[in-house]
Scaffold this motif. Structure first.
Motif, PDB file in Angstrom:
ATOM      1  N   ALA A  78       0.846  -1.197   0.000  1.00  6.59           N
ATOM      2  CA  ALA A  78       0.000   0.000   0.000  1.00  6.59           C
ATOM      3  C   ALA A  78       0.878   1.243   0.000  1.00  6.59           C
ATOM      4  CB  ALA A  78      -0.907   0.002   1.223  1.00  6.59           C
ATOM      5  N   THR A  79       0.567   2.185  -0.874  1.00  6.31           N
ATOM      6  CA  THR A  79       1.242   3.479  -0.884  1.00  6.31           C
ATOM      7  C   THR A  79       0.161   4.565  -0.845  1.00  6.31           C
ATOM      8  OG1 THR A  79       1.263   3.768  -3.289  1.00  6.31           O
ATOM      9  CG2 THR A  79       3.063   2.485  -2.314  1.00  6.31           C
ATOM     10  N   ASP A  80       0.567   5.804  -1.002  1.00  5.17           N
ATOM     11  CA  ASP A  80      -0.403   6.903  -1.003  1.00  5.17           C
ATOM     12  C   ASP A  80      -1.236   6.929  -2.276  1.00  5.17           C
ATOM     13  OD1 ASP A  80       0.767   7.559   1.374  1.00  5.17           O
ATOM     14  OD2 ASP A  80       1.880   9.290   0.594  1.00  5.17           O
ATOM     15  N   THR A  81      -0.795   6.198  -3.311  1.00  3.53           N
ATOM     16  CA  THR A  81      -1.489   6.258  -4.601  1.00  3.53           C
ATOM     17  C   THR A  81      -1.780   4.894  -5.214  1.00  3.53           C
ATOM     18  OG1 THR A  81       0.640   6.464  -5.760  1.00  3.53           O
ATOM     19  CG2 THR A  81      -0.495   8.508  -5.165  1.00  3.53           C
ATOM     20  N   ALA A  82      -1.368   3.799  -4.567  1.00  3.81           N
ATOM     21  CA  ALA A  82      -1.533   2.473  -5.175  1.00  3.81           C
ATOM     22  C   ALA A  82      -1.835   1.423  -4.115  1.00  3.81           C
ATOM     23  CB  ALA A  82      -0.277   2.084  -5.959  1.00  3.81           C
ATOM     24  N   CYS A  83      -2.372   0.295  -4.585  1.00  3.94           N
ATOM     25  CA  CYS A  83      -2.706  -0.832  -3.713  1.00  3.94           C
ATOM     26  C   CYS A  83      -2.440  -2.105  -4.515  1.00  3.94           C
ATOM     27  CB  CYS A  83      -4.175  -0.745  -3.291  1.00  3.94           C
ATOM     28  SG  CYS A  83      -4.699  -1.974  -2.075  1.00  3.94           S
ATOM     29  N   GLU A  84      -1.246  -2.668  -4.356  1.00  7.33           N
ATOM     30  CA  GLU A  84      -0.803  -3.771  -5.190  1.00  7.33           C
ATOM     31  C   GLU A  84      -0.848  -5.094  -4.435  1.00  7.33           C
ATOM     32  OE1 GLU A  84       3.055  -2.735  -6.598  1.00  7.33           O
ATOM     33  OE2 GLU A  84       2.337  -1.042  -7.812  1.00  7.33           O
ATOM     34  N   LEU A  85      -1.565  -6.071  -4.992  1.00  8.77           N
ATOM     35  CA  LEU A  85      -1.688  -7.401  -4.402  1.00  8.77           C
ATOM     36  C   LEU A  85      -0.842  -8.384  -5.199  1.00  8.77           C
ATOM     37  CD1 LEU A  85      -4.321  -5.900  -3.394  1.00  8.77           C
ATOM     38  CD2 LEU A  85      -5.351  -8.177  -3.283  1.00  8.77           C
ATOM     39  N   SER A  86      -0.199  -9.303  -4.486  1.00  4.96           N
ATOM     40  CA  SER A  86       0.602 -10.310  -5.185  1.00  4.96           C
ATOM     41  C   SER A  86      -0.275 -11.300  -5.932  1.00  4.96           C
ATOM     42  CB  SER A  86       1.499 -11.054  -4.185  1.00  4.96           C
ATOM     43  OG  SER A  86       0.722 -11.730  -3.197  1.00  4.96           O
ATOM     44  N   ARG A  87      -1.500 -11.502  -5.466  1.00  2.48           N
ATOM     45  CA  ARG A  87      -2.466 -12.363  -6.155  1.00  2.48           C
ATOM     46  C   ARG A  87      -3.844 -11.740  -6.010  1.00  2.48           C
ATOM     47  NH1 ARG A  87      -0.020 -15.988  -2.735  1.00  2.48           N
ATOM     48  NH2 ARG A  87      -1.955 -16.576  -1.679  1.00  2.48           N
ATOM     49  N   THR A  88      -4.662 -11.894  -7.016  1.00  2.80           N
ATOM     50  CA  THR A  88      -6.022 -11.365  -6.967  1.00  2.80           C
ATOM     51  C   THR A  88      -7.049 -12.480  -7.029  1.00  2.80           C
ATOM     52  OG1 THR A  88      -6.054 -11.041  -9.372  1.00  2.80           O
ATOM     53  CG2 THR A  88      -5.346  -9.176  -8.003  1.00  2.80           C
ATOM     54  N   GLU A  89      -6.626 -13.688  -6.647  1.00  9.41           N
ATOM     55  CA  GLU A  89      -7.523 -14.842  -6.657  1.00  9.41           C
ATOM     56  C   GLU A  89      -7.110 -15.797  -5.545  1.00  9.41           C
ATOM     57  OE1 GLU A  89      -7.932 -18.408  -9.754  1.00  9.41           O
ATOM     58  OE2 GLU A  89      -8.735 -16.512 -10.528  1.00  9.41           O
ATOM     59  N   ALA A  90      -8.100 -16.426  -4.916  1.00 10.65           N
ATOM     60  CA  ALA A  90      -7.814 -17.389  -3.853  1.00 10.65           C
ATOM     61  C   ALA A  90      -8.955 -18.389  -3.775  1.00 10.65           C
ATOM     62  CB  ALA A  90      -7.648 -16.687  -2.513  1.00 10.65           C
ATOM     63  N   PRO A  91      -8.674 -19.619  -3.337  1.00 11.70           N
ATOM     64  CA  PRO A  91      -9.745 -20.602  -3.154  1.00 11.70           C
ATOM     65  C   PRO A  91     -10.601 -20.240  -1.941  1.00 11.70           C
ATOM     66  CG  PRO A  91      -7.659 -21.499  -2.397  1.00 11.70           C
ATOM     67  CD  PRO A  91      -7.342 -20.198  -3.044  1.00 11.70           C
TER      68      PRO A  91
END
Length: 380
Positions: free
Chosen positions: A42-55
């Protein structure tokens, strides 16, 4: 405490989830299932996930704030129903939390730099077959039943005290309304993550004046707080009071139907401590009445109630953790008790910097082991 955001670590109703796509999130996120926690940068301008899917099942997120503002991370279901959250992540800090996502479908994740607004959102997919939240352990099953009863009882109390408060406001009995105000709100504060989970009911009941900046009308308890302590009762104070009672009546009916799982109790106990850290300990919540210590105490009581429901399970799994929580909880309770005055507490404005520092340190010490409870529950 609330602006227009609804915060609910306790509550997640099983629903069929279909969400419209929403812009936001980090670039280049991997949709693969992978192993281990899903990392969130998380930054002031972004929200990056290592994966966007999970069981379907228990999902673990590890959130790191690499920005300059305090951040939060949420997982939403349909209708902005909060499935899980982690708050008060300062710059350079990391937090891990678990959330039960037992229904397949499309959810949304969100980082909230500065802890305001709708956040930086992106879709998150849960795959597999729908299944009930994991609670095979008989102690965990008993914990959810116990806490649901607690929520129902506090909801009834909130409605009763609000009914009385509204009658006093409409009758123009200012002194009596002021005296009742902090105790009328206590049941809300004890079950705040559940109570704040129902969309716009949260800001309508508990929104601070800041909601105006987000395009919402300033109503509810804090509008009446301003009328009672700052401006005197207004021509529309009676109307605002009637709307408050209608909203609380609707909220209580919904709160008493919730179906909880053990992870929501664990996450909720920590969320209530975050409520203290982000609003009560700062004096921001009750900015006109300065009755923040009543809220502090009620949030603390609610956190302890969730932990108490989980206690038999935790004693069997990690007795040393229970011992640490007990000791630090006692220390915080004794410090808070030192600020009692009559049947309540001193006003926040009577606290000095040293008082606030001691309360903050004791709160942080208690919150540290409480933050690990969800991990113990997730392992079952």
């Amino acid at each position: 405490m609330s602006t227009s955001r609804a915060r609910a670590a306790f509550l997640a109703l099983p629903v069929t989830l279909v969400l419209a796509a929403c812009a936001g999130g980090g670039d280049g996120a991997d949709k693969g299932s992978g192993d281990g926690p899903i990392t969130v940068t998380a930054t002031d301008t972004a929200c990056e996930l290592s994966r966007t899917e999970a069981p379907a099942g228990t999902v673990e997120f590890a959130v790191t704030n690499k920005g300059s503002k305090i951040n939060e991370f949420y997982v939403y279901a349909e209708g902005d129903r909060i499935m899980g959250e982690v708050e008060n992540i300062g710059p350079g800090l990391s937090r891990t939390f678990h959330v039960e996502l037992s229904e397949p479908g499309t959810y949304q994740t969100a980082c909230k730099p500065g802890m305001v607004g709708d956040g930086i959102r992106a879709d998150f997919t849960v795959t597999g077959s729908a299944g009930a939240a994991k609670s095979d352990d008989e102690n965990l099953a008993a914990a959810t039943a116990t806490y649901q009863q607690y929520v129902a009882e506090e909801a009834d109390e909130f409605l009763a005290r609000t009914t009385e408060f509204v009658a006093l406001v409409k009758a123009g009995k200012v002194a009596a309304a002021k005296a009742l105000y902090p105790t009328a709100r206590s049941s809300w504060e004890r079950i705040e993550p559940v109570a704040e989970s129902f969309g716009d009911l949260d800001p309508r009941i508990d929104g601070r004046e800041d909601v105006v900046e987000e395009g919402m009308e300033f109503t509810g308890y804090h509008r009446l707080e301003k009328d009672l302590w700052r401006t005197a009762l207004q021509k529309d104070s009676g109307e605002i009071a009637d709307r408050l009672l209608a909203d609380v009546t609707e909220l209580v009916a919904k709160a008493k139907t919730v179906q909880l799982n053990p992870l929501q109790l664990a996450n909720g106990s920590k969320a209530l401590l975050d409520e203290i850290a982000t609003g009560k300990i700062t004096g921001e919540e009750e900015r006109y009445s300065h009755t923040d210590l009543w809220d502090f105490d009620a949030n603390f009581e609610g956190s302890k109630a969730a932990l108490q429901a989980l206690r038999p399970f935790l004693l069997a799994k990690d007795p040393e953790l229970v011992e640490t929580i007990d000791a630090r909880g006692t220390a915080l309770e004794q410090l808070l008790d030192s600020h009692h005055s009559g049947e309540g507490f001193v006003l926040y404005t009577s606290l000095g910097d040293a008082d606030v520092k001691k309360l903050t340190e004791a709160l942080d010490a208690f919150a540290e082991p409480v933050a690990t409870v969800a991990g113990v529950v997730a392992k079952g």
